[in-house]
Design an enzyme around this catalytic site. Structure first.
Site: not given
Ligand code: NI
Length: 171
Positions: A46, A51, A93-94, A135-136, A139
């Site tokens: 995701g 981000q 998380c990225l 999670h997304e 963000h």
């Molecule tokens: Ni994330």
């Protein structure tokens, strides 16, 4: 198509609340494509617009196992409308590399959003899909999974990050 730079914690853009998308135009469609390409390249499951430095309510995800055909989901202006049960899942998380921790989430969620064609869609998420949706959407509200950890765990993470910074400066 392009691979975008993924912003890393503690970049302040990750803490900002995002703006709703009023018109799904070519710019939005191209951004969604680039975000998908970026997510697949890492690979991740995701990626949310903040981000990659865009403070708007857009996210992409794909929870399909790697050995199966891709199934990209684009979320435009997603909202959680129903939740059920609780569960705990180890998340990463990225934007927070090399760190994973158990996070408490809703077991099942129903999300309403638009797709890139501007149609209203409803997504029922269970298991991993439920976790990634939450999670997304977090963000898009400037919330990282770190914010959902106990203060103790969060402090430990910050200490580790400080230590890494100091070690980095000796090089
Ligand atoms: Ni994330």
């Amino acid at each position: 198509m392009a691979i975008l730079e993924i912003l890393q914690y503690p970049n302040p853009i990750l803490k900002k609340k995002t703006q709703p998308i009023e018109r799904i135009d070519q710019t939005i469609r191209e951004l969604a494509q680039d975000m998908a390409e970026t997510m697949y390249a890492v690979p991740g499951v995701g990626l949310a617009a903040p981000q990659v430095g865009r403070p708007i309510r857009l996210a992409v995800l794909d929870v399909t196992p790697a050995d199966q055909p891709k199934n990209l989901v684009v979320l435009v202006n997603p909202v959680v409308v129903e939740t059920e049960g609780e569960c705990s899942w180890e998340e990463g998380c990225l934007s927070v590399p090399e760190y994973a921790e158990e996070v408490k989430r809703k077991k099942r969620v129903i999300v309403r959003c638009q797709n890139l064609a501007g149609e209203n869609v409803e997504i029922v998420g269970e298991e991993l899909l439920s976790i990634v949706l939450q999670h997304e959407i977090d963000h898009l509200d400037g919330i990282l999974f770190l914010d959902r950890l106990s203060k103790l765990k969060r402090d430990l993470f910050k200490k580790r990050l400080q230590k890494e910074k100091k070690e980095g400066m000796k090089l």
